[in-house]
Design a protein around this motif. Structure first.
Motif, PDB file in Angstrom:
ATOM      1  N   MET A 173       0.821  -1.210   0.000  1.00 24.89           N
ATOM      2  CA  MET A 173       0.000   0.000   0.000  1.00 24.89           C
ATOM      3  C   MET A 173       0.862   1.270   0.000  1.00 24.89           C
ATOM      4  N   ILE A 174       2.041   1.221   0.605  1.00 26.43           N
ATOM      5  CA  ILE A 174       2.939   2.378   0.587  1.00 26.43           C
ATOM      6  C   ILE A 174       3.422   2.614  -0.843  1.00 26.43           C
ATOM      7  N   TYR A 175       3.839   1.544  -1.518  1.00 29.43           N
ATOM      8  CA  TYR A 175       4.228   1.678  -2.928  1.00 29.43           C
ATOM      9  C   TYR A 175       3.057   2.230  -3.737  1.00 29.43           C
ATOM     10  N   TRP A 176       1.870   1.669  -3.539  1.00 21.26           N
ATOM     11  CA  TRP A 176       0.665   2.073  -4.267  1.00 21.26           C
ATOM     12  C   TRP A 176       0.366   3.551  -4.049  1.00 21.26           C
ATOM     13  N   SER A 177       0.429   3.991  -2.806  1.00 27.70           N
ATOM     14  CA  SER A 177       0.085   5.361  -2.454  1.00 27.70           C
ATOM     15  C   SER A 177       1.021   6.378  -3.088  1.00 27.70           C
ATOM     16  N   THR A 178       2.287   6.025  -3.195  1.00 29.76           N
ATOM     17  CA  THR A 178       3.275   6.959  -3.726  1.00 29.76           C
ATOM     18  C   THR A 178       3.367   6.901  -5.244  1.00 29.76           C
ATOM     19  N   GLY A 179       2.733   5.912  -5.854  1.00 27.99           N
ATOM     20  CA  GLY A 179       2.800   5.773  -7.305  1.00 27.99           C
ATOM     21  C   GLY A 179       4.086   5.157  -7.786  1.00 27.99           C
ATOM     22  N   ILE A 180       4.866   4.618  -6.873  1.00 32.32           N
ATOM     23  CA  ILE A 180       6.113   3.956  -7.251  1.00 32.32           C
ATOM     24  C   ILE A 180       5.804   2.482  -7.464  1.00 32.32           C
ATOM     25  N   GLU A 181       6.132   2.000  -8.642  1.00 29.41           N
ATOM     26  CA  GLU A 181       5.887   0.588  -8.934  1.00 29.41           C
ATOM     27  C   GLU A 181       7.074  -0.223  -8.444  1.00 29.41           C
ATOM     28  N   PRO A 182       6.824  -1.193  -7.563  1.00 32.68           N
ATOM     29  CA  PRO A 182       7.951  -1.978  -7.059  1.00 32.68           C
ATOM     30  C   PRO A 182       8.564  -2.839  -8.164  1.00 32.68           C
ATOM     31  N   ASP A 183       9.821  -3.137  -7.993  1.00 35.74           N
ATOM     32  CA  ASP A 183      10.525  -4.050  -8.870  1.00 35.74           C
ATOM     33  C   ASP A 183       9.749  -5.366  -8.956  1.00 35.74           C
ATOM     34  N   ALA A 184       9.825  -6.059 -10.072  1.00 34.31           N
ATOM     35  CA  ALA A 184       9.065  -7.300 -10.272  1.00 34.31           C
ATOM     36  C   ALA A 184       9.378  -8.334  -9.200  1.00 34.31           C
ATOM     37  N   LEU A 185      10.629  -8.438  -8.808  1.00 37.02           N
ATOM     38  CA  LEU A 185      10.989  -9.421  -7.778  1.00 37.02           C
ATOM     39  C   LEU A 185      10.423  -9.034  -6.413  1.00 37.02           C
ATOM     40  N   VAL A 186      10.386  -7.742  -6.131  1.00 38.86           N
ATOM     41  CA  VAL A 186       9.804  -7.267  -4.874  1.00 38.86           C
ATOM     42  C   VAL A 186       8.303  -7.516  -4.894  1.00 38.86           C
TER      43      VAL A 186
END
Length: 172
Positions: free
Chosen positions: A145-158
């Motif tokens: 949700m933190i990644y989602w909220s900031t609009g940063i797409e996590p690395d595929a492995l993450v």
């Protein structure tokens, strides 16, 4: 609460695409979520919005706006952290996050996908969650949700680590 957060993540591309609180509440009710879970999730999401307000891209961004690069993710910190710095967790944080959660955060940091600023927001939002200690799955939802909220797409492995059930994995 976590089922509601997962629903929001799966149905809205990023935090800026999520409808206002009242409209989201009606949508969640129509999907059959419990009123108490909706209230908890909406309160948690309001706190997330506040916690990440200064860390997100410009709110006028559109889908045509490029997403932050990997270097932008690494540069994303509340305050620069020395490479020799060490995060010391309070007793309350240790109790609330649990040993598995602390280990998972350390894994993300060692993998260089969790800058110190993002870690602090994760800890703040984890401490705002009512359950203690958090299960590893609950913490993973918070990280997602933190990644989602900031609009940063996590690395595929993450993303795989956050979404994959480790019970079904076979060690090589």
């Amino acid at each position: 609460m976590y089922d509601v957060l997962v629903f929001v993540y799966e149905n809205y591309w990023h935090g800026g695409a999520c409808p206002e609180t009242e409209q989201l509440s009606v949508k969640l009710s129509s999907k059959g979520f419990e009123a108490s879970d909706i209230a908890d999730a909406l309160n948690w999401l309001d706190g997330l919005r506040i916690a990440t307000a200064g860390l997100q891209g410009d709110s006028t961004d559109t889908e045509d706006t490029p997403r932050p690069s990997e270097s932008a993710l690494r540069a994303w910190t509340l305050q620069p952290q020395s490479p020799h710095a060490m995060r010391v967790y309070s007793f309350e944080e240790q109790e609330h996050l649990g040993a598995e959660g602390l280990g998972f955060l350390r894994f993300l940091e060692d993998s260089q996908v969790l800058p110190s600023g993002m870690r602090e927001v994760i800890i703040e939002r984890a401490m705002a969650a009512p359950e203690a200690p958090l299960s590893l799955e609950e913490l993973k939802i918070i990280v997602l949700m933190i990644y989602w909220s900031t609009g940063i797409e996590p690395d595929a492995l993450v993303l795989d680590e956050l979404c994959d059930d480790p019970e079904g994995r076979i060690a090589h």
